[in-house]
Design a protein around this motif. Structure first.
Motif: not given
Length: 194
Positions: A39-45
């Motif tokens: 989730r964090r990775t997707l949000q950041t990207r």
């Protein structure tokens, strides 16, 4: 963004029973540990992509970042499609709003004046209504006519040096807009109606 699934389970394809058994054994760990990371990775990207795309579009196609003091507020993220030459593709659609103390427009660099066309050099923005009226008049009423072609040729010959002179200061651009562009656009609009 919601990635949590209480029904996470893996099913086996032909010849993959052992792999499925192992994945089902560790599904609790995947739910608890991997999904927050994902989730964090997707949000950041997604955030980085939206900011870069928007800043580049606002900077007239030049790769850019948001100016200091401009904030992007994402209002909605949804799945959608877009047309491509090969058909349609699934994309992530984002609705967002810009905000900035003292206004957003002032935070972006000013448009460089056009060095070939006096009307564009005087315009506050490339899609100014007067510019569109004059271009339409040139294309519809002047092109293809002997007198019109001569006027266009003269304008193309005199335009670049005049645009350089006009584009040097905002005062000159404002004077040219007021004394030449606006009256010419009004006249062109009236003549186009005939």
């Amino acid at each position: 963004m919601r990635l949590k699934s209480s029904n996470l389970a893996f099913t086996a394809g032909t010849g993959h029973g052992f792999e499925t058994f192992i994945l089902n054994l560790i599904r609790g760990w995947i739910d608890a540990d991997m999904q927050p990371r994902l989730r964090r990775t997707l949000q950041t990207r997604i955030n980085t992509s939206v900011l870069t795309t928007l800043a580049t579009r606002l900077n007239r196609g030049v790769p850019s970042t948001m100016p200091a003091g401009v904030v992007l507020s994402v209002r909605q993220v949804r799945d959608t499609t877009r047309d491509t030459p090969a058909g349609t593709e699934s994309v992530i659609g984002v609705r967002a709003a810009l905000a900035g103390f003292g206004g957003v427009v002032d935070k972006f660099p000013a448009l460089a004046p056009d060095r070939k066309c006096p009307v564009s050099a005087a315009a506050r923005r490339p899609d100014a209504p007067q510019t569109a009226v004059l271009r339409r008049f040139r294309d519809v009423r002047l092109r293809g006519r002997r007198g019109g072609e001569l006027l266009i040729a003269w304008y193309e010959w005199m335009g670049p040096p005049l645009a350089r002179i006009i584009g040097r200061t905002e005062r000159r651009r404002a004077a040219f807009r007021t004394l030449v562009v606006r009256p010419a656009a009004r006249l062109a609009g009236r003549l186009a109606e005939r």
